[in-house]
Design an enzyme around this catalytic site. Sequence first.
Site, PDB file in Angstrom:
ATOM      1  CB  CYS A 126      -0.944  -0.012   1.196  1.00 13.24           C
ATOM      2  SG  CYS A 126      -0.169  -0.543   2.733  1.00 13.24           S
ATOM      3  CG  HIS A 234      -0.923   3.978   4.656  1.00 11.43           C
ATOM      4  ND1 HIS A 234      -1.646   3.638   5.784  1.00 11.43           N
ATOM      5  CD2 HIS A 234      -0.457   2.803   4.148  1.00 11.43           C
ATOM      6  CE1 HIS A 234      -1.600   2.321   5.934  1.00 11.43           C
ATOM      7  NE2 HIS A 234      -0.910   1.792   4.963  1.00 11.43           N
TER       8      HIS A 234
END
Length: 329
Positions: A126, A234
Amino acid sequence: MKVAVVGATGLVGSEILTVLAERNFPVTELIPVASERSKGKEIEFKGKKYKVVTPAEAIALQPDVALFSAGGGTSTEYAPQFAEAGITVVDNSSAWRMDPTKKLVVPEVNGEVLSKEDKIIANPNCSTIQMVVVLQPLHAKYKIKRVVVSTYQSVTGTGVKAVNQLMDERAGKDGEKAYPYQIDLNVIPHIDVFQDNGYTKEEMKMIQETNKIMGDDSIRVTATTVRIPVMGGHSEAVNIEFENDFDLAQVRQLLAEQEGVIVVDDPANLQYPMPKDAHGKDEVLVGRIRRDESQDKTLNLWVVADNLRKGAATNAVQIAELLLKKRLI
Ligand code: A2P
């Protein structure tokens, strides 16, 4: 398309179902797959209910494509069995990413590498995905020499258990722990296991996967990956040193033109990317675009994306869309 989602009861798996429905992927039959524990459980997709089956049962049902997000062990064991049965696998685990015989794909960056021979295609980590989408147009224009990245990663990247730990701690309740320490009101500079060189596996993934996806081992990358008590996505502070000098206005334009990127960069009006704004979006948000005044030809950026979306489910579905477009499934 008969589509199997392996790990359909998990955090990323359920996001894959949402993204398949939202993007109108041509699913004629859904095969939700999970462990023996979930067998028979009903999953709703586009108003229809489907019963969860085990991986072995799914192979017998012969899907056209299988999107895996059920951990490395499940992928290592079952992806080759699916492939052997002629089913194309898009795998979200780290099991196959650095295998030289497997492609590691972010469609906007290296979608052209996909070919008919690819039966197991790896979806990158990710944190790597959201960074390379932003690096790509800048590398093409100015040639990147070195990247220094620090991450601020959401607990959703760890899975349901971690989200529960954060919520339990916030409510003052005891419960199962996904991390070795309290995560609420804390920051843990440790994601995945430590390696002999003192880096964590997450950091090494960011380094190695960036080189593989960008097809350029000359780009030097160093990373510090950190877990923070956040849910929506994130964030990354990225420092990029180029071979050639750049113009800030042109950098902004290149990023604005990059597919899958939204520039959110208006400090005067306090506009910059944040996880709460990235949450639920497929795009990567980039802002705080500025020169590193301590070194020539060097840029600072702040990059945020929903790790369950572009960092996982969306990228996997986009790979499936590309396979379909290229008539590879
Ligand atoms: P299950 O719900 O039956 O355990 P998360 O990362 O959010 O915890 O989700 C993990 C996903 O992977 C779940 O859907 C889980 O199913 C699935 N899974 C775990 N082990 C297996 C296995 N051996 N075979 C198939 N699916 C598995």
